[in-house]
Scaffold this active site. Structure first.
Site, PDB file in Angstrom:
ATOM      1  N   LYS A 211      42.735  36.017  53.243  1.00 16.61           N
ATOM      2  CA  LYS A 211      43.540  36.039  52.129  1.00 16.61           C
ATOM      3  C   LYS A 211      42.631  37.319  51.066  1.00 16.61           C
ATOM      4  O   LYS A 211      41.657  36.902  50.731  1.00 16.61           O
ATOM      5  CB  LYS A 211      43.322  34.715  50.841  1.00 16.61           C
ATOM      6  CG  LYS A 211      44.282  35.640  49.442  1.00 16.61           C
ATOM      7  CD  LYS A 211      43.334  35.555  48.436  1.00 16.61           C
ATOM      8  CE  LYS A 211      43.818  36.490  47.499  1.00 16.61           C
ATOM      9  NZ  LYS A 211      44.195  37.663  47.590  1.00 16.61           N
TER      10      LYS A 211
ATOM     11  N   CYS B  91      27.231  43.609  45.860  1.00 13.16           N
ATOM     12  CA  CYS B  91      26.600  42.182  45.832  1.00 13.16           C
ATOM     13  C   CYS B  91      25.408  41.684  45.026  1.00 13.16           C
ATOM     14  O   CYS B  91      24.707  41.760  44.274  1.00 13.16           O
ATOM     15  CB  CYS B  91      26.993  40.826  46.332  1.00 13.16           C
ATOM     16  SG  CYS B  91      27.259  40.819  47.739  1.00 13.16           S
TER      17      CYS B  91
ATOM     18  N   SER C  87      33.745  36.574  43.098  1.00 17.32           N
ATOM     19  CA  SER C  87      33.032  35.842  41.558  1.00 17.32           C
ATOM     20  C   SER C  87      32.282  34.855  41.943  1.00 17.32           C
ATOM     21  O   SER C  87      33.282  33.955  42.711  1.00 17.32           O
ATOM     22  CB  SER C  87      34.328  36.401  40.288  1.00 17.32           C
ATOM     23  OG  SER C  87      35.676  35.354  40.947  1.00 17.32           O
TER      24      SER C  87
ATOM     25  N   GLU D 263      29.324  33.029  48.977  1.00 20.43           N
ATOM     26  CA  GLU D 263      28.903  34.295  48.933  1.00 20.43           C
ATOM     27  C   GLU D 263      29.016  34.918  47.612  1.00 20.43           C
ATOM     28  O   GLU D 263      30.695  35.579  47.790  1.00 20.43           O
ATOM     29  CB  GLU D 263      29.213  35.320  50.344  1.00 20.43           C
ATOM     30  CG  GLU D 263      28.745  34.917  51.611  1.00 20.43           C
ATOM     31  CD  GLU D 263      27.409  34.606  51.384  1.00 20.43           C
ATOM     32  OE1 GLU D 263      26.852  35.575  50.657  1.00 20.43           O
ATOM     33  OE2 GLU D 263      27.523  34.075  53.085  1.00 20.43           O
TER      34      GLU D 263
HETATM   35  P1  NAP Z   1      37.449  37.883  42.581  1.00 16.05           P
HETATM   36  O1  NAP Z   1      37.720  38.207  41.796  1.00 16.05           O
HETATM   37  O2  NAP Z   1      36.436  36.468  42.928  1.00 16.05           O
HETATM   38  O3  NAP Z   1      37.997  37.902  43.946  1.00 16.05           O
HETATM   39  C1  NAP Z   1      37.826  37.770  45.362  1.00 16.05           C
HETATM   40  C2  NAP Z   1      38.503  37.137  45.892  1.00 16.05           C
HETATM   41  O4  NAP Z   1      38.858  35.912  45.791  1.00 16.05           O
HETATM   42  C3  NAP Z   1      39.928  38.090  46.070  1.00 16.05           C
HETATM   43  O5  NAP Z   1      40.909  37.674  47.517  1.00 16.05           O
HETATM   44  C4  NAP Z   1      40.207  37.357  44.665  1.00 16.05           C
HETATM   45  O6  NAP Z   1      42.086  37.651  45.119  1.00 16.05           O
HETATM   46  C5  NAP Z   1      39.803  35.904  45.057  1.00 16.05           C
HETATM   47  N1  NAP Z   1      40.730  35.261  43.881  1.00 16.05           N
HETATM   48  C6  NAP Z   1      40.428  35.567  42.630  1.00 16.05           C
HETATM   49  N2  NAP Z   1      40.780  34.226  41.921  1.00 16.05           N
HETATM   50  C7  NAP Z   1      40.807  32.718  42.989  1.00 16.05           C
HETATM   51  C8  NAP Z   1      40.742  31.636  42.416  1.00 16.05           C
HETATM   52  N3  NAP Z   1      41.126  31.508  41.172  1.00 16.05           N
HETATM   53  N4  NAP Z   1      41.144  31.337  43.873  1.00 16.05           N
HETATM   54  C9  NAP Z   1      40.526  31.426  44.672  1.00 16.05           C
HETATM   55  N5  NAP Z   1      39.986  32.620  45.241  1.00 16.05           N
HETATM   56  C10 NAP Z   1      40.499  33.279  44.242  1.00 16.05           C
HETATM   57  O7  NAP Z   1      35.959  38.768  42.805  1.00 16.05           O
HETATM   58  P2  NAP Z   1      35.870  40.466  42.824  1.00 16.05           P
HETATM   59  O8  NAP Z   1      35.554  40.350  41.036  1.00 16.05           O
HETATM   60  O9  NAP Z   1      36.930  41.016  43.251  1.00 16.05           O
HETATM   61  O10 NAP Z   1      34.849  40.161  43.328  1.00 16.05           O
HETATM   62  C11 NAP Z   1      32.935  40.676  43.197  1.00 16.05           C
HETATM   63  C12 NAP Z   1      32.005  39.624  42.828  1.00 16.05           C
HETATM   64  O11 NAP Z   1      31.881  39.556  44.462  1.00 16.05           O
HETATM   65  C13 NAP Z   1      30.684  39.776  42.338  1.00 16.05           C
HETATM   66  O12 NAP Z   1      30.757  38.683  41.428  1.00 16.05           O
HETATM   67  C14 NAP Z   1      29.841  40.372  43.016  1.00 16.05           C
HETATM   68  O13 NAP Z   1      28.659  40.151  43.780  1.00 16.05           O
HETATM   69  C15 NAP Z   1      30.803  39.357  44.528  1.00 16.05           C
HETATM   70  N6  NAP Z   1      30.456  39.633  45.950  1.00 16.05           N
HETATM   71  C16 NAP Z   1      29.485  38.968  46.622  1.00 16.05           C
HETATM   72  C17 NAP Z   1      29.187  39.054  48.184  1.00 16.05           C
HETATM   73  C18 NAP Z   1      27.972  38.547  48.861  1.00 16.05           C
HETATM   74  O14 NAP Z   1      28.055  38.653  49.814  1.00 16.05           O
HETATM   75  N7  NAP Z   1      27.765  37.076  47.728  1.00 16.05           N
HETATM   76  C19 NAP Z   1      29.342  40.160  48.407  1.00 16.05           C
HETATM   77  C20 NAP Z   1      30.268  41.022  47.916  1.00 16.05           C
HETATM   78  C21 NAP Z   1      31.041  40.355  47.340  1.00 16.05           C
HETATM   79  P3  NAP Z   1      42.804  38.587  44.087  1.00 16.05           P
HETATM   80  O15 NAP Z   1      42.457  39.859  44.159  1.00 16.05           O
HETATM   81  O16 NAP Z   1      44.617  38.288  44.205  1.00 16.05           O
HETATM   82  O17 NAP Z   1      41.976  38.256  42.641  1.00 16.05           O
END
Ligand code: NAP
Length: 460
Positions: A154, A262, A207, A228
């Site tokens: 997904k 990240c 996130s 992650e």
């Molecule tokens: P996000 O909103 O959490 O989205 C990431 C994924 O999760 C997307 O596919 C999103 O789908 C999905 N998602 C959102 N809400 C969800 C829920 N309630 N249940 C299940 N899946 C859900 O994150 P983002 O803001 O796009 O990405 C940035 C974050 O990712 C930052 O905090 C960054 O630091 C972190 N990150 C961490 C790493 C690591 O390796 N530690 C690497 C890269 C990024 P939708 O797009 O459909 O909402």
């Protein structure tokens, strides 16, 4: 969130996609589970053939694939091409090394013999973010497919064309139907899918909020999960650092991937003796960055991934300034039509100011001046995140001693936190748990089965 491509350089909608129905998702899940039954019977060589082919196709189509990344999330085109090559390397790495990583491990029991056999566990769900749309998927899919699992991905709703392009690569590589399956669904629906009996594990990169949602479902239904999540990496500059080198890496560490990383260096912590020199040089370089079209090879900083992301960053800056932070550079939107934020440096940050604890996902550096090494360590660890950290010193033994005291999953000496296929990647605290990449990354969704052989004459 609508599933659509919006070019963040113009903020114009390019293409919209229909979300999959529950019935369609159920059929894809059934196919993935069916394919698992045959895929688990294949040997490593057969699995590797498909992965090597995917890697070769990525390299062959590098320019085309990179353009989709840049169009959908605004990454600089050269970095997008680099991401495609890195992703291909990850597929090759696991294809080449999985047999060794997963080989039987002989044990030495008191009587008879025993060994551990690594067996696949089934269909694994991956929930992936937009910021590295190919690399994140490669980190998840390549090891799992070599284990013998099948994967459902997904992907983030704002990179549907990247998601489809990856599935197309598998089809072109001759992967059996259901080996790699793209799900065009919302995040909420991904969380509720975890309950399905056919899904045996789930990995999320994103996130804290999404991670908590997935992890609570995984806990409720007793499934293994890997998370992650975000980070707020410190970048420590000690008095014995090569300051010019540190400044160069500080800029790269903060603005790589337009700051949406990240493991970007987000908190710059300089000891008093060199703080003035560092900040003067760092500010100079940050203020001279060429901001503009990410498709243009001379651009150094592109737009944020979306208008919402840019608005959110400006809101974080404004709230921090209202609470007492000082802007040393930037702090506002750039004078361009897309989702741009100026390179920014904030200082005078204290725990009650939002930017002190929050992750800022864009070209915004937080600058801190501290008395000495111990104060730098204390400030670094005063974070709910624990992803990466950088230490700049010319005394490597000193760097290693400090690294030992830092509460993060990764510490880099004289370099921003970085990634390559053979180095483990992951964090502690609110940055998540589990590891991706390297040998550790392939061990997450595996049944480490004990097989014990007893002799007839062994004691009862
Ligand atoms: P996000 O909103 O959490 O989205 C990431 C994924 O999760 C997307 O596919 C999103 O789908 C999905 N998602 C959102 N809400 C969800 C829920 N309630 N249940 C299940 N899946 C859900 O994150 P983002 O803001 O796009 O990405 C940035 C974050 O990712 C930052 O905090 C960054 O630091 C972190 N990150 C961490 C790493 C690591 O390796 N530690 C690497 C890269 C990024 P939708 O797009 O459909 O909402």
């Amino acid at each position: 969130m609508a599933i659509q491509t919006v070019n963040p350089y113009t903020n114009k909608v390019v293409r919209s996609f229909e979300e999959m129905t529950d019935k369609a998702v159920d059929m894809l899940l059934a196919q993935s589970a069916k394919t698992f039954n045959s895929w688990k019977e294949t040997n490593y060589e057969q699995r590797a053939q498909i992965l090597h082919k995917v890697a070769a196709l990525m390299r062959e189509k590098k320019e085309y694939l990179a353009k989709i990344i840049t169009l959908e999330m605004g990454k600089l085109i050269a970095q997008a091409e680099g991401e495609i090559l890195l992703s291909a390397d990850i597929f090759d790495y696991y294809a080449t090394n999985a047999a060794e990583f997963l080989a039987d491990k002989e044990l030495k029991p008191e009587f008879g013999s025993a060994y551990i056999r690594c067996s696949p566990i089934g269909v694994i769900l991956g929930v992936e973010p937009w910021n590295f749309p190919f690399y994140q998927v490669a980190r998840f899919a390549a090891p799992n497919l070599m284990v013998g699992n099948t994967v459902l991905v997904k992907h983030a709703s704002m990179v549907p064309q990247c998601a489809i392009a990856i599935e197309d690569l598998f089809n072109e590589a001759g992967a059996p139907n259901g080996l790699y399956t793209n799900l065009l669904i919302s995040g909420k629906r991904a969380s509720s899918l975890v309950a399905d009996k056919r899904i045996k594990g789930v990995s999320l990169t994103g996130s804290e909020e999404a991670g908590a949602s997935i992890a609570s479902e995984a806990g409720k239904y007793l499934k293994k999960s890997v998370l992650e999540l975000g980070g707020s990496d410190a970048f420590i500059i000690l008095e014995d650092a090569d300051i010019d080198k540190a400044v160069e890496w500080a800029v790269v560490g903060r603005i790589n991937n337009n700051g949406e990383c990240c493991v970007a260096s987000k908190r710059f912590i300089a000891v008093e003796a060199i703080a003035d020199e560092f900040i003067e040089k760092f500010k100079e370089k940050m203020s001279n960055l060429v901001v503009g079209d990410p498709m243009n090879s001379t651009t150094e900083l592109g737009p944020m991934s979306s208008e919402e992301a840019a608005v959110h960053i400006i809101d974080q800056i404004r709230k921090s300034v209202d609470a007492g932070a000082t802007i040393l550079l930037g702090g506002t939107r750039s004078d361009l039509p897309g989702a741009f934020v100026q390179p920014t440096i904030l200082t005078d940050l204290k725990p009650e100011i939002p930017a002190y604890y929050e992750e800022i996902f864009g070209p915004v550096a937080s600058f801190y001046r501290v008395k000495d090494e111990q104060a730098a360590i204390t400030l670094t660890n005063d974070s709910s995140f624990g992803l990466g950290c950088s230490i700049f010193t010319q005394d490597i033994e000193r760097g290693k001693r400090i690294a030992d005291k830092i509460d993060t999953g990764m510490v880099f000496i004289n370099h921003p936190t970085w990634t390559q296929p053979d180095l483990p990647f992951g964090g502690t605290k609110n940055s998540g748990y589990g590891r991706e990449l390297s040998e550790l990354g392939i061990q997450e969704f595996v049944n480490k089965k004990l097989i014990r052989i007893s002799g007839l004459s062994d004691p009862l």
